[in-house]
Write an enzyme that holds these catalytic residues in place. Structure first.
Site, PDB file in Angstrom:
ATOM      1  N   HIS A 198      56.761  52.929  81.684  1.00  0.00           N
ATOM      2  CA  HIS A 198      58.226  52.861  81.522  1.00  0.00           C
ATOM      3  C   HIS A 198      58.677  53.246  80.104  1.00  0.00           C
ATOM      4  CE1 HIS A 198      58.681  51.110  85.437  1.00  0.00           C
ATOM      5  NE2 HIS A 198      58.072  49.980  85.127  1.00  0.00           N
ATOM      6  N   ASP A 240      51.981  52.852  90.839  1.00  0.00           N
ATOM      7  CA  ASP A 240      52.597  51.543  90.585  1.00  0.00           C
ATOM      8  C   ASP A 240      53.829  51.414  91.482  1.00  0.00           C
ATOM      9  OD1 ASP A 240      52.643  49.384  88.064  1.00  0.00           O
ATOM     10  OD2 ASP A 240      54.622  49.739  88.938  1.00  0.00           O
ATOM     11  N   HIS A 291      56.626  50.536  90.757  1.00  0.00           N
ATOM     12  CA  HIS A 291      57.849  50.884  90.024  1.00  0.00           C
ATOM     13  C   HIS A 291      57.760  52.311  89.495  1.00  0.00           C
ATOM     14  CE1 HIS A 291      57.360  46.438  89.798  1.00  0.00           C
ATOM     15  NE2 HIS A 291      58.608  46.508  90.234  1.00  0.00           N
ATOM     16  N   ASP A 339      50.821  46.684  91.859  1.00  0.00           N
ATOM     17  CA  ASP A 339      51.913  45.861  92.375  1.00  0.00           C
ATOM     18  C   ASP A 339      52.538  46.424  93.650  1.00  0.00           C
ATOM     19  OD1 ASP A 339      52.981  47.923  90.930  1.00  0.00           O
ATOM     20  OD2 ASP A 339      54.093  46.681  89.525  1.00  0.00           O
TER      21      ASP A 339
END
Ligand SMILES: [Zn+2]
Length: 362
Positions: free
Chosen positions: A131, A168, A170, A257
């Site tokens: 991120h 991931d 996200h 995740d």
């Protein structure tokens, strides 16, 4: 025999939210669980899986991607403020040291594969990085590990084509922002629908900028998607694009995740789902895997699965009832997935050949 190199961020425990007096899912227990499990089950330092020590990275490695003002800001904040600095990111007194050590593991994992000494590698590091952009932190991430590795490989090994794949839950928004106009780095991210998940970026329409249109690829997975949807996406998009792009090396942003037990997301990959993703990638390309997110108790088992997939071992057996998983999701999950996939393939068809030739030939 397939060889896999491992690196481990041994200083990671110095980056600990409890040192600042508050909890966070991104904490030392994540890597402690992984290391203890691999060690106790004798999964490292066997014939084909070697754990090697890594030196800390240089400041100049971070500056391959991040601005010097941003790096200085992080260093000073860590030394003086020792606190939560926003966007789910905290800093401790020794965080900068931990970040350099983690990046050292990342660069070393890249060296292992780029030098030809190992077929694949896995950097077991924290905090995660995908991120983080050139001058901002976000979502536990401070420096962008995969972007720094890609730049390192370009500059030190003269690599012309590198692929970064994010699995991931996200979106890999930081990484995509760094390479949004760079066609030498193909970025593919498959993640939970950003309308339902952090960081509310990574929509299908985001495909990069000239001269790299089509080199940022984002797949939105509706909540509830699991093994079969990931398998379809990898077969129909990732594999076809990778074959045309022909990367010299694949960096895997390996977040755990998207696992069905993860409380921070609503996806349903199982150990078998993770196994098949890495097995198919590692069969065709040299893969450097970097640990991203994943905050549940089965992290270590999933690391083992990645190592098995890299080594081409037998498929792993799920301990979860697929029928129950399917029953637990929304009735429209597959339909919404199919709609998203069609939309993505239509947008990408300007840049990549995604239909099989026999269909085109009629
Ligand atoms: Zn995540």
């Amino acid at each position: 025999m397939v060889s896999v190199g491992l690196t481990f961020n041994k200083d990671h425990f110095l980056h600990d939210p409890l040192l600042n007096g508050f909890p966070s899912p991104e904490n030392p227990l994540r890597l402690v669980r992984i290391y203890d499990y691999l060690h106790d089950n004798k999964l490292i330092n066997g014939n084909s899986c070697q754990l090697l020590d890594s030196d800390p990275a240089e400041l100049s490695d971070i500056l391959r991607v991040h601005s010097s003002e941003y790096v200085q800001d992080i260093k000073q904040s860590a030394e003086t403020e020792k606190k939560y600095i926003g966007n789910d990111v905290y800093l401790c007194n020794s965080s900068f040291k931990v970040l350099l050590q983690a990046l050292g593991c990342v660069v070393h994992a890249g060296d292992m594969v780029a030098s030809g000494k190992y077929d694949h590698s896995f950097a077991l590091i924290r905090p995660p990085g995908h991120h983080a952009s050139v001058d901002s932190f976000s979502g536990f991430c401070i420096f962008n590990n995969s972007a720094i590795l890609a730049k390192y490989l370009q500059e030190e090994y003269d690599m012309k084509r590198i692929a970064i794949i994010n699995i991931d839950a996200h979106a890999s928004d930081g990484t995509h922002s760094i390479f949004s106009d760079d066609p030498s780095v193909l970025c593919i991210s498959v993640h939970q629908d950003p309308l339902t998940s952090y960081p509310s970026k990574g929509f299908i329409q985001e495909i990069g900028f000239r001269p790299a249109l089509g080199y940022n690829i984002n797949m939105e997975m509706p909540p509830g998607c699991g093994n079969s949807e990931y398998s379809i996406f990898f077969d129909e998009v990732v594999e076809k694009v990778l074959k045309q792009f022909d990367p010299q090396l694949v960096i895997l942003e390996c977040g755990f995740d998207a696992y069905y037990k993860e409380s921070l997301s609503k996806l349903n990959l199982t150990v078998n789902g993770y196994y098949h993703i890495i097995f198919k990638l590692a069969k065709q390309w040299n893969v450097v895997s970097l640990l991203e997110g994943g905050y549940h108790e089965d992290l270590a088992v999933l690391v083992e699965v990645i190592l098995s997939g890299m080594q081409g071992d037998q498929s792993v057996v799920d301990d979860v009832d697929q029928i129950e998983l399917l029953a637990s999701r929304c009735a429209n999950t597959r339909k919404d997935f199919n709609d998203n996939l069609s939309k993505l393939k239509f947008i990408l068809s300007t840049y990549w050949q995604l239909d099989s030739l026999d269909i085109i030939n009629g």
